[in-house]
Design a protein around this motif. Sequence first.
Motif, PDB file in Angstrom:
ATOM      1  N   GLY A 162      28.621  97.424  10.540  1.00  0.00           N
ATOM      2  CA  GLY A 162      28.572  97.901  11.879  1.00  0.00           C
ATOM      3  C   GLY A 162      27.206  97.971  12.357  1.00  0.00           C
ATOM      4  N   LYS A 163      26.242  97.402  11.663  1.00  0.00           N
ATOM      5  CA  LYS A 163      24.609  97.585  11.930  1.00  0.00           C
ATOM      6  C   LYS A 163      23.993  96.109  11.844  1.00  0.00           C
ATOM      7  CE  LYS A 163      23.773 102.145  10.136  1.00  0.00           C
ATOM      8  NZ  LYS A 163      22.953 102.977   9.405  1.00  0.00           N
ATOM      9  N   GLU A 164      22.683  95.834  12.430  1.00  0.00           N
ATOM     10  CA  GLU A 164      22.273  94.735  12.614  1.00  0.00           C
ATOM     11  C   GLU A 164      21.537  94.233  11.170  1.00  0.00           C
ATOM     12  OE1 GLU A 164      21.159  94.621  17.260  1.00  0.00           O
ATOM     13  OE2 GLU A 164      19.373  94.376  15.714  1.00  0.00           O
ATOM     14  N   ARG A 165      21.467  93.098  10.872  1.00  0.00           N
ATOM     15  CA  ARG A 165      20.722  92.702   9.803  1.00  0.00           C
ATOM     16  C   ARG A 165      19.333  93.207   9.906  1.00  0.00           C
ATOM     17  NH1 ARG A 165      21.868  86.948   7.526  1.00  0.00           N
ATOM     18  NH2 ARG A 165      23.968  87.708   7.952  1.00  0.00           N
ATOM     19  N   GLU A 166      18.715  93.832   8.752  1.00  0.00           N
ATOM     20  CA  GLU A 166      17.410  94.279   8.759  1.00  0.00           C
ATOM     21  C   GLU A 166      16.347  93.593   7.737  1.00  0.00           C
ATOM     22  OE1 GLU A 166      17.343  98.436   8.344  1.00  0.00           O
ATOM     23  OE2 GLU A 166      18.084  98.766   6.270  1.00  0.00           O
ATOM     24  N   PHE A 167      15.358  93.656   7.735  1.00  0.00           N
ATOM     25  CA  PHE A 167      14.282  93.162   6.797  1.00  0.00           C
ATOM     26  C   PHE A 167      14.265  94.350   5.532  1.00  0.00           C
ATOM     27  CE2 PHE A 167      10.467  91.105   5.113  1.00  0.00           C
ATOM     28  CZ  PHE A 167       9.461  92.307   4.575  1.00  0.00           C
ATOM     29  N   VAL A 168      14.060  94.023   4.435  1.00  0.00           N
ATOM     30  CA  VAL A 168      13.747  94.621   3.131  1.00  0.00           C
ATOM     31  C   VAL A 168      12.590  94.458   2.672  1.00  0.00           C
ATOM     32  CG1 VAL A 168      14.561  95.376   0.924  1.00  0.00           C
ATOM     33  CG2 VAL A 168      16.338  94.715   2.945  1.00  0.00           C
ATOM     34  N   ALA A 169      12.216  93.094   2.228  1.00  0.00           N
ATOM     35  CA  ALA A 169      11.055  92.815   1.645  1.00  0.00           C
ATOM     36  C   ALA A 169      10.683  91.295   1.564  1.00  0.00           C
ATOM     37  CB  ALA A 169      10.978  93.279  -0.025  1.00  0.00           C
ATOM     38  N   SER A 170       9.295  90.905   1.281  1.00  0.00           N
ATOM     39  CA  SER A 170       9.091  89.752   1.313  1.00  0.00           C
ATOM     40  C   SER A 170       8.026  89.405   0.571  1.00  0.00           C
ATOM     41  CB  SER A 170       8.366  89.284   2.882  1.00  0.00           C
ATOM     42  OG  SER A 170       7.516  89.839   3.328  1.00  0.00           O
ATOM     43  N   ALA A 174      24.891  97.774   1.520  1.00  0.00           N
ATOM     44  CA  ALA A 174      24.943  96.580   2.344  1.00  0.00           C
ATOM     45  C   ALA A 174      24.988  95.094   1.648  1.00  0.00           C
ATOM     46  CB  ALA A 174      23.351  96.766   3.053  1.00  0.00           C
ATOM     47  N   VAL A 175      25.191  94.371   2.483  1.00  0.00           N
ATOM     48  CA  VAL A 175      25.344  93.005   1.973  1.00  0.00           C
ATOM     49  C   VAL A 175      23.665  92.328   2.158  1.00  0.00           C
ATOM     50  CG1 VAL A 175      25.877  90.521   2.146  1.00  0.00           C
ATOM     51  CG2 VAL A 175      27.533  92.518   2.820  1.00  0.00           C
ATOM     52  N   TYR A 176      23.131  92.043   0.834  1.00  0.00           N
ATOM     53  CA  TYR A 176      21.857  91.659   0.825  1.00  0.00           C
ATOM     54  C   TYR A 176      21.704  90.189   1.064  1.00  0.00           C
ATOM     55  CZ  TYR A 176      20.298  96.379   0.049  1.00  0.00           C
ATOM     56  OH  TYR A 176      20.001  97.625  -0.041  1.00  0.00           O
ATOM     57  N   TYR A 177      20.811  89.677   1.565  1.00  0.00           N
ATOM     58  CA  TYR A 177      20.709  88.323   1.845  1.00  0.00           C
ATOM     59  C   TYR A 177      19.364  87.646   1.557  1.00  0.00           C
ATOM     60  CZ  TYR A 177      24.920  88.537   4.857  1.00  0.00           C
ATOM     61  OH  TYR A 177      26.060  89.036   5.399  1.00  0.00           O
ATOM     62  N   CYS A 178      19.084  86.619   0.943  1.00  0.00           N
ATOM     63  CA  CYS A 178      17.953  86.050   0.775  1.00  0.00           C
ATOM     64  C   CYS A 178      17.543  84.955   1.747  1.00  0.00           C
ATOM     65  CB  CYS A 178      17.474  85.699  -0.641  1.00  0.00           C
ATOM     66  SG  CYS A 178      18.551  84.364  -1.139  1.00  0.00           S
TER      67      CYS A 178
END
Length: 123
Positions: free
Chosen positions: A41-49, A91-95
């Motif tokens: 229910g939330k937007e995809r958000e940045f975690v780390a780079s 959450a679902v984590y994406y690279c």
Amino acid sequence: VQLQAFGGGLVQAGGSLRLSCAASGRTFSSYVMAWFRQAPGKEREFVASIRWSSGNTYYAASVKDRFAISRDNAKNTVYLQMDSLKPEDTAVYYCAATTGLVVDTTTTKYDYWGQGTLVTVSS
């Protein structure tokens, strides 16, 4: 270009997980690699780079001091070590990969995406 994320799972609050993102299909030395996440229910958000060539990193405030991003040049793999996990980290984590800046935090800046791996943190 292929990015394959794996390593998600179920963990109790306070626990740890390490996610991996295997990159293939081109040379990534000029790229910035990142992790994003998307909770239901939330937007995809940045975690780390991390900038592949220099190792410079950048973190979202919500994970700084708990998560660590790193890369293994020989294995063409980027990692996200997640410690002190909280239920809100579920959450679902994406690279993802971009030729832009390590401080790029918006999804539109990233050209390539992996398929995502689910992290569930129980309270």
